[in-house]
Design a protein around this motif. Structure first.
Motif, PDB file in Angstrom:
ATOM      1  N   LEU A 137       9.597   3.136   5.089  1.00  0.00           N
ATOM      2  CA  LEU A 137       9.731   4.547   5.469  1.00  0.00           C
ATOM      3  C   LEU A 137       8.403   5.261   5.402  1.00  0.00           C
ATOM      4  O   LEU A 137       8.058   6.054   6.284  1.00  0.00           O
ATOM      5  CB  LEU A 137      10.743   5.240   4.560  1.00  0.00           C
ATOM      6  CG  LEU A 137      10.977   6.731   4.843  1.00  0.00           C
ATOM      7  CD1 LEU A 137      11.498   6.923   6.260  1.00  0.00           C
ATOM      8  CD2 LEU A 137      11.956   7.316   3.826  1.00  0.00           C
ATOM      9  N   SER A 138       7.619   4.982   4.370  1.00  0.00           N
ATOM     10  CA  SER A 138       6.320   5.628   4.219  1.00  0.00           C
ATOM     11  C   SER A 138       5.396   5.272   5.381  1.00  0.00           C
ATOM     12  O   SER A 138       4.728   6.146   5.953  1.00  0.00           O
ATOM     13  CB  SER A 138       5.680   5.204   2.892  1.00  0.00           C
ATOM     14  OG  SER A 138       4.382   5.737   2.767  1.00  0.00           O
TER      15      SER A 138
ATOM     16  N   HIS B  48       7.534   3.192  -3.552  1.00  0.00           N
ATOM     17  CA  HIS B  48       8.439   2.060  -3.364  1.00  0.00           C
ATOM     18  C   HIS B  48       9.325   2.177  -2.121  1.00  0.00           C
ATOM     19  O   HIS B  48      10.289   1.438  -1.980  1.00  0.00           O
ATOM     20  CB  HIS B  48       9.336   1.859  -4.608  1.00  0.00           C
ATOM     21  CG  HIS B  48       8.559   1.718  -5.878  1.00  0.00           C
ATOM     22  ND1 HIS B  48       7.751   0.626  -6.147  1.00  0.00           N
ATOM     23  CD2 HIS B  48       8.437   2.534  -6.960  1.00  0.00           C
ATOM     24  CE1 HIS B  48       7.178   0.773  -7.328  1.00  0.00           C
ATOM     25  NE2 HIS B  48       7.566   1.925  -7.843  1.00  0.00           N
ATOM     26  N   LYS B  49       8.999   3.109  -1.241  1.00  0.00           N
ATOM     27  CA  LYS B  49       9.711   3.209   0.035  1.00  0.00           C
ATOM     28  C   LYS B  49       8.729   2.796   1.128  1.00  0.00           C
ATOM     29  O   LYS B  49       8.317   3.598   1.966  1.00  0.00           O
ATOM     30  CB  LYS B  49      10.223   4.630   0.254  1.00  0.00           C
ATOM     31  CG  LYS B  49      11.245   5.081  -0.798  1.00  0.00           C
ATOM     32  CD  LYS B  49      11.689   6.511  -0.553  1.00  0.00           C
ATOM     33  CE  LYS B  49      12.687   6.961  -1.614  1.00  0.00           C
ATOM     34  NZ  LYS B  49      13.117   8.380  -1.402  1.00  0.00           N
TER      35      LYS B  49
END
Length: 231
Positions: free
Chosen positions: A143-144, A139-140
């Motif tokens: 950023l991922s 759920h990032k």
């Protein structure tokens, strides 16, 4: 095919396989998902019959339009950006890209995507058009995506920022002539250059902010030139 693999045939086969495997993993593709690869999909001893007179009827064009996207496989010299048939495939990929159509993210796969992959220091690194399945697991998403793309070699990004499809080379000069003529009818080589350069600019933007390289690399100007981009 699920994805169309665009490459120049010169990279080690093991690196090519690593690139496709990593892309399939990140995109969450099923085991039966197929990549279209020219070397194996076309009859190399009767290639003229696959190419034909009209580029719209070639096996390349038909496969790209049947797939959900094009995966551009690069080596350390970004050789695929300098070959005319790869240029044709890249041109068609950005021509059909969702970044230039008035759609929402839920319907993005109704268009075509362009992802870029390279085997760098023995490990494949993928630049994706938008988030991939793997980015959504924790759920990032933003950023991922940014973290996994940071390893993409900056020298290759710089090559992408200055690419010129019109300067691409061909084994047969007649191939280059007809492909460039086809591009002009479809919107022009300059437009395709602007779109592809923007792909590389967006991919390295976060890293360049951290390293204060946004202005030195001319990223704002690259994106400004790509006037038709919607996302």
């Amino acid at each position: 095919p699920r994805w169309f693999a665009s490459h120049f045939w010169g990279e080690p086969v093991v690196d090519f396989i690593r690139c496709l495997s990593q892309h399939a993993f990140l995109r969450g593709l099923r085991r039966e998902a197929a990549f279209w690869v020219c070397a194996y999909a076309n009859r190399q001893h009767s290639l003229d019959s696959e190419l034909g007179e009209n580029l719209d009827s070639t096996s390349f064009y038909r496969a790209m339009n049947a797939a959900v996207g094009v995966l551009l496989v690069l080596d350390q010299k970004a050789t695929s950006l300098t070959r005319i048939w790869c240029a044709f495939e890249e041109f068609e990929a950005v021509e059909l890209s969702g970044a230039y159509k008035n759609i929402d993210m839920k319907s993005v796969e109704q268009t075509r995507m362009l992802d870029i992959v390279i085997c760098h220091e023995g490990e494949p690194v993928v630049l994706s058009e938008g988030p991939v399945y793997h980015d959504t697991i924790d759920h990032k998403v933003t950023l991922s995506k940014a973290s996994r793309e940071e390893r993409f070699p900056i020298d290759v990004v710089k090559t992408g920022l200055n690419l010129s499809l019109g300067d691409a080379e061909a084994t047969q000069s007649s191939d280059k002539e007809r492909i460039l003529q086809w591009m002009e009818k479809k919107g022009g080589v300059d437009e395709a250059n602007r779109r592809l350069r923007a792909v590389f600019a967006i991919s390295c933007w976060r890293r360049c902010v951290m390293q204060r390289q946004v202005v030195p690399l001319g990223l704002p100007a690259v994106l400004k030139d790509d006037e038709r981009r919607r996302s």
